[in-house]
Design a protein around this motif. Sequence first.
Motif, PDB file in Angstrom:
ATOM      1  N   GLY A 108       0.788  -1.225   0.000  1.00 53.63           N
ATOM      2  CA  GLY A 108       0.000   0.000   0.000  1.00 53.63           C
ATOM      3  C   GLY A 108       0.818   1.272   0.000  1.00 53.63           C
ATOM      4  N   ILE A 109       2.107   1.176  -0.377  1.00 54.89           N
ATOM      5  CA  ILE A 109       2.978   2.344  -0.308  1.00 54.89           C
ATOM      6  C   ILE A 109       2.571   3.414  -1.326  1.00 54.89           C
ATOM      7  N   VAL A 110       2.012   3.001  -2.474  1.00 52.22           N
ATOM      8  CA  VAL A 110       1.581   3.979  -3.479  1.00 52.22           C
ATOM      9  C   VAL A 110       0.354   4.732  -2.995  1.00 52.22           C
ATOM     10  N   LEU A 111      -0.564   4.036  -2.328  1.00 53.46           N
ATOM     11  CA  LEU A 111      -1.728   4.708  -1.742  1.00 53.46           C
ATOM     12  C   LEU A 111      -1.289   5.694  -0.666  1.00 53.46           C
ATOM     13  N   GLN A 112      -0.287   5.307   0.116  1.00 58.29           N
ATOM     14  CA  GLN A 112       0.244   6.213   1.129  1.00 58.29           C
ATOM     15  C   GLN A 112       0.874   7.435   0.479  1.00 58.29           C
ATOM     16  N   LEU A 113       1.497   7.240  -0.682  1.00 52.86           N
ATOM     17  CA  LEU A 113       2.088   8.360  -1.398  1.00 52.86           C
ATOM     18  C   LEU A 113       1.016   9.386  -1.769  1.00 52.86           C
ATOM     19  N   ARG A 114      -0.115   8.916  -2.282  1.00 52.03           N
ATOM     20  CA  ARG A 114      -1.191   9.839  -2.644  1.00 52.03           C
ATOM     21  C   ARG A 114      -1.676  10.613  -1.425  1.00 52.03           C
ATOM     22  N   PHE A 115      -1.819   9.915  -0.304  1.00 52.94           N
ATOM     23  CA  PHE A 115      -2.242  10.593   0.930  1.00 52.94           C
ATOM     24  C   PHE A 115      -1.219  11.632   1.366  1.00 52.94           C
ATOM     25  N   ILE A 116       0.079  11.287   1.296  1.00 58.23           N
ATOM     26  CA  ILE A 116       1.144  12.203   1.699  1.00 58.23           C
ATOM     27  C   ILE A 116       1.109  13.478   0.863  1.00 58.23           C
ATOM     28  N   LEU A 117       0.967  13.330  -0.451  1.00 54.20           N
ATOM     29  CA  LEU A 117       0.957  14.495  -1.335  1.00 54.20           C
ATOM     30  C   LEU A 117      -0.281  15.360  -1.101  1.00 54.20           C
ATOM     31  N   LEU A 118      -1.452  14.716  -0.995  1.00 56.03           N
ATOM     32  CA  LEU A 118      -2.687  15.472  -0.770  1.00 56.03           C
ATOM     33  C   LEU A 118      -2.653  16.181   0.584  1.00 56.03           C
ATOM     34  N   PHE A 119      -2.164  15.490   1.603  1.00 59.21           N
ATOM     35  CA  PHE A 119      -2.099  16.073   2.943  1.00 59.21           C
ATOM     36  C   PHE A 119      -1.123  17.244   2.978  1.00 59.21           C
ATOM     37  N   THR A 120       0.040  17.051   2.351  1.00 58.79           N
ATOM     38  CA  THR A 120       1.061  18.102   2.341  1.00 58.79           C
ATOM     39  C   THR A 120       0.572  19.353   1.633  1.00 58.79           C
ATOM     40  N   PHE A 121       0.126  19.195   0.398  1.00 60.49           N
ATOM     41  CA  PHE A 121      -0.303  20.353  -0.385  1.00 60.49           C
ATOM     42  C   PHE A 121      -1.579  20.972   0.191  1.00 60.49           C
ATOM     43  N   GLY A 122      -2.422  20.140   0.789  1.00 60.02           N
ATOM     44  CA  GLY A 122      -3.626  20.666   1.425  1.00 60.02           C
ATOM     45  C   GLY A 122      -3.298  21.538   2.630  1.00 60.02           C
ATOM     46  N   CYS A 123      -2.389  21.064   3.477  1.00 58.74           N
ATOM     47  CA  CYS A 123      -1.972  21.841   4.657  1.00 58.74           C
ATOM     48  C   CYS A 123      -1.295  23.143   4.243  1.00 58.74           C
ATOM     49  N   GLU A 124      -0.417  23.054   3.248  1.00 55.74           N
ATOM     50  CA  GLU A 124       0.309  24.250   2.802  1.00 55.74           C
ATOM     51  C   GLU A 124      -0.632  25.274   2.180  1.00 55.74           C
ATOM     52  N   LEU A 125      -1.581  24.810   1.384  1.00 57.46           N
ATOM     53  CA  LEU A 125      -2.541  25.725   0.761  1.00 57.46           C
ATOM     54  C   LEU A 125      -3.425  26.374   1.808  1.00 57.46           C
ATOM     55  N   LEU A 126      -3.921  25.578   2.754  1.00 62.64           N
ATOM     56  CA  LEU A 126      -4.757  26.130   3.824  1.00 62.64           C
ATOM     57  C   LEU A 126      -3.972  27.138   4.654  1.00 62.64           C
ATOM     58  N   GLY A 127      -2.716  26.801   4.981  1.00 70.74           N
ATOM     59  CA  GLY A 127      -1.873  27.721   5.745  1.00 70.74           C
ATOM     60  C   GLY A 127      -1.639  29.022   5.003  1.00 70.74           C
ATOM     61  N   ALA A 128      -1.397  28.927   3.685  1.00 70.58           N
ATOM     62  CA  ALA A 128      -1.176  30.129   2.876  1.00 70.58           C
ATOM     63  C   ALA A 128      -2.427  31.003   2.842  1.00 70.58           C
ATOM     64  N   LEU A 129      -3.593  30.388   2.716  1.00 66.24           N
ATOM     65  CA  LEU A 129      -4.851  31.147   2.685  1.00 66.24           C
ATOM     66  C   LEU A 129      -5.112  31.844   4.019  1.00 66.24           C
ATOM     67  N   LEU A 130      -4.777  31.179   5.126  1.00 68.29           N
ATOM     68  CA  LEU A 130      -4.979  31.785   6.444  1.00 68.29           C
ATOM     69  C   LEU A 130      -3.997  32.926   6.699  1.00 68.29           C
ATOM     70  N   LEU A 131      -2.768  32.801   6.172  1.00 70.10           N
ATOM     71  CA  LEU A 131      -1.766  33.854   6.346  1.00 70.10           C
ATOM     72  C   LEU A 131      -1.982  35.014   5.377  1.00 70.10           C
ATOM     73  N   LEU A 132      -2.707  34.766   4.308  1.00 68.61           N
ATOM     74  CA  LEU A 132      -2.878  35.755   3.243  1.00 68.61           C
ATOM     75  C   LEU A 132      -3.399  37.109   3.733  1.00 68.61           C
ATOM     76  N   PRO A 133      -4.454  37.162   4.551  1.00 74.71           N
ATOM     77  CA  PRO A 133      -4.954  38.487   4.983  1.00 74.71           C
ATOM     78  C   PRO A 133      -3.905  39.327   5.705  1.00 74.71           C
ATOM     79  N   VAL A 134      -3.083  38.699   6.515  1.00 72.59           N
ATOM     80  CA  VAL A 134      -2.067  39.433   7.280  1.00 72.59           C
ATOM     81  C   VAL A 134      -0.998  39.995   6.352  1.00 72.59           C
TER      82      VAL A 134
END
Length: 430
Positions: A108-134
């Motif tokens: 299941g390492i390939v499935l874990q890869l998809r989760f890692i990429l989605l989780f990483t880019f999702g966290c970074e995008l959400l963080g960027a959107l929250l920091l954006l107003p400041v």
Amino acid sequence: MGLSFLALIAAGTLLLMLPFATQSGEGAPFLTALFTTVSASCVTGLTVENTALYWSMFGQLVLLVLIQVGGLGVVTMAVAVTVASGRKVGFMQRSTMQEAVAAPQLGGIVLQLRFILLFTFGCELLGALLLLPVFVRDYGWCEGGWLALFHAVSAFCNAGFDLLGERAGGSLMAYAADPLVNLVIVALILAGGLGFITWGDLRLHGRHLSRCRLQTKIILLMTAVLVIVPTAIFYMLEFPELQGAARFWASLFQAVTPRTAGFNTVDIETMSDTGRLLLVALMFTGGAPGSTAGGIKTTTLFVLLATMASSLRLKKDVELTHLGRRISLETVRRALTIFLVYLVLLLLVTVFISYHDSVPLMDAMVETASALGTVGLSIGLTEHLSSVSQLLLCGLMYFGRMGALTLIYAMHTRREPVPRRLPEGAVTVG
């Protein structure tokens, strides 16, 4: 995996030496480009030049890519490219990625890869959107958007690179009392430092924490302790110029960032030796296995503490009574090996830098621990060190990102036959 990082470092160094990578248009000297590339790809954050003032937009973009690839891991990104191209992921790639992300099994390492990429880019995008107003409020839409994205990626990957330069007094010091910036950066640091396998386990079992793997429980416990206790100590002993909520935010941020992000909201040069020693201890510990953080890892510290507790209770096995498990002797030996290797490196390089560059021992220890733990916190000493000391710090950053056992095992690729056991010898300790 080690050779992949070396290839990434070589490519990054060449790109940063290009004329249009710097604001001056002259290109960076080899040592400056090498040090910065190692720091970015090993997600450390130590610099010899002001990132915001020295590097051009192209140079900053190169740094962002190095941070992202270094945080996720070269092998993880290579497997992602293989999957995206429709090619089959080979056994060697799967096995190497399993080691890189500390996955419990190969399946299941390939499935874990998809989760890692989605989780990483999702966290970074959400963080960027929250920091954006400041950042938009302070720097406008164009620059503010770039700053929000860069700092979100840097925080999640535990890199600690910032683009604010002297405009904010250094790192994030201008936002020391800003609840939004503190919460978002702290959350991103912790999210990246908990490890992808931990998040995968939590996703699988949801609210039923009792069903999670033992390692997940240990990581969550140690993370909570290593956030709450240092926050309380910093609040009581440091930052007397701050009061109330501002002092709490400063204490919380400085408790989280040494493991191992490298941002700071206060001037750590003004901290007492007690505070600096606590920073060194936190930098030495780091985050969870398979995460974007460095250090000896929280699980290693837990195993050492559990071993000590069992020895004091005269137990033959290292028992975790409340968790209903025991820790194997092999795990204890690995934990002890990792701890001693890191400790010896920390002490040797600290003493060398202190003697060779004639700097106070505690100052040298902060910079050394920051490099070894891939943290990036600095008291402004790195850029003034000699070339030899800077190269030593490069070596520590590379070692810290690869991990002690990875490099040790890489030197023993061929299994040797198990030798006969020698007779035991009596040795009194303590």
